[in-house]
Design an enzyme around this catalytic site. Sequence first.
Site, PDB file in Angstrom:
ATOM      1  CD  GLU A 213      45.323  29.522  11.004  1.00 21.69           C
ATOM      2  OE1 GLU A 213      45.366  30.713  10.678  1.00 21.69           O
ATOM      3  OE2 GLU A 213      46.312  28.880  11.380  1.00 21.69           O
TER       4      GLU A 213
ATOM      5  CD  GLU B 226      50.676  32.260   7.413  1.00 17.54           C
ATOM      6  OE1 GLU B 226      51.894  32.182   7.688  1.00 17.54           O
ATOM      7  OE2 GLU B 226      49.795  31.712   8.092  1.00 17.54           O
TER       8      GLU B 226
HETATM    9  C1  LIG Z   1      49.368  24.067   8.441  1.00 18.67           C
HETATM   10  O1  LIG Z   1      48.597  25.202   8.645  1.00 18.67           O
HETATM   11  C2  LIG Z   1      48.904  25.985   9.781  1.00 18.67           C
HETATM   12  C3  LIG Z   1      47.922  27.080   9.846  1.00 18.67           C
HETATM   13  O2  LIG Z   1      48.152  28.078   8.959  1.00 18.67           O
HETATM   14  C4  LIG Z   1      50.337  26.454   9.728  1.00 18.67           C
HETATM   15  O3  LIG Z   1      50.655  27.241  10.831  1.00 18.67           O
HETATM   16  C5  LIG Z   1      51.204  25.249   9.659  1.00 18.67           C
HETATM   17  O4  LIG Z   1      52.544  25.653   9.554  1.00 18.67           O
HETATM   18  C6  LIG Z   1      50.830  24.409   8.491  1.00 18.67           C
HETATM   19  N1  LIG Z   1      51.654  23.248   8.430  1.00 18.67           N
HETATM   20  C7  LIG Z   1      52.370  23.011   7.369  1.00 18.67           C
HETATM   21  C8  LIG Z   1      53.292  21.845   7.384  1.00 18.67           C
HETATM   22  O5  LIG Z   1      52.288  23.673   6.378  1.00 18.67           O
END
Ligand SMILES: *[C@@H]1O[C@H](CO)[C@@H](O)[C@H](O)[C@H]1NC(C)=O
Length: 318
Positions: free
Chosen positions: A142, A137
Amino acid sequence: MPSLTSSVLVALFSSLASPVASVSYSQTDSFVGSQFNSGFTYEAIADPTNGCVNYVNAATAASQNLTYASDDTFILRSDFTTVLSATGPGRNSVRLQSNEQYGSNTVMVFNIRHMPQGCGTWPAVWTFADPWPTMGEIDILEGVNDQTYNQATLHTSPGCTMPTSRNETGVALTYDCDTAVNGNSGCGVQIQNALSYGPPFNDNGGGWYAVERTDTFIKIWFWARNNNNVPADVQDGNPSVDTDAWGIPFAYFPDTSCSISDHFGAHNIIINLTFCGDWAGSVYSDSSCPSTCVDYVDNNPAAFIDAYFDFAWVKVYG
Ligand SMILES: *[C@@H]1O[C@H](CO)[C@@H](O)[C@H](O)[C@H]1NC(C)=O
Ligand SMILES: *[C@@H]1O[C@H](CO)[C@@H](O)[C@H](O)[C@H]1NC(C)=O
Ligand SMILES: *[C@@H]1O[C@H](CO)[C@@H](O)[C@H](O)[C@H]1NC(C)=O
């Protein structure tokens, strides 16, 4: 066997002696306005990080105007009108995933005018692929609760750490990228530029984030909108870009003690906006935000009128 002519020898010699040609990447994808709707999929899924969010599908996003496209704009926002029940899933919002995957030797440039701001917000522009964390990842943009600086972070399977000394302008916060250690904080680098995140980013008209991925490194740059040294190829979204001319990145993740090719597969781009949850919720009380995170998000819809992304474009090069 014919002998080489002197002109061939001269040509051969000068090609060997000239400096290594800079690496130029050519545009493979461009997303502007409604192309976000055709190039990305709306994922109406539960937030794996326990956010106070209800990700809606494309039809609901359109009918509630949570996404909106014009010729040169793509807006992605959360609901900012509804008071929510404490027992519901949370505030309506959007999570987009690119249909294409992009692997090694890729550059992405994100031209962003505005990003979600407000207490409890946790916006992210990032890349990953299933299975997580085997495929890795990369978090490009962020943060939570209008924190001061953007943070770029890698999350990986075991066996990927970053050297303490490296060629980057940001400040490393953590060095082990393994999701299984340090409560999955990953190996993060903070850019020491107040224009990189939240209200100051927005007041300045945003800027450009860019990431370059090869088999031997990942680099991430940021140029604020009013920066005098934005590379012309970045600023104009040119058909090709030359990353060698972009200067020192704020985050540099080399392969010194992490095989980039082993820890990162071909990735989708994700753009999402969640609230509270594992990160924004857990540090909420350390911010200067009122009440508790979930209570604030549920009961103060008008506080989220500025919780939106405005993308001028996203371009991908390979
Ligand atoms: C949205 O972004 C955050 C930050 O990276 C991540 O941790 C989170 O799992 C994400 N939510 C989804 C549903 O993808
Ligand atoms: C939908 O959102 C866009 C972008 O924020 C805005 O310009 C437009 O007026 C909104 N439309 C409606 C019907 O509210
Ligand atoms: C750091 O990166 C810059 C830009 O890529 C490069 O010009 C410089 O030589 C690098 N410095 C070191 C010590 O590697």
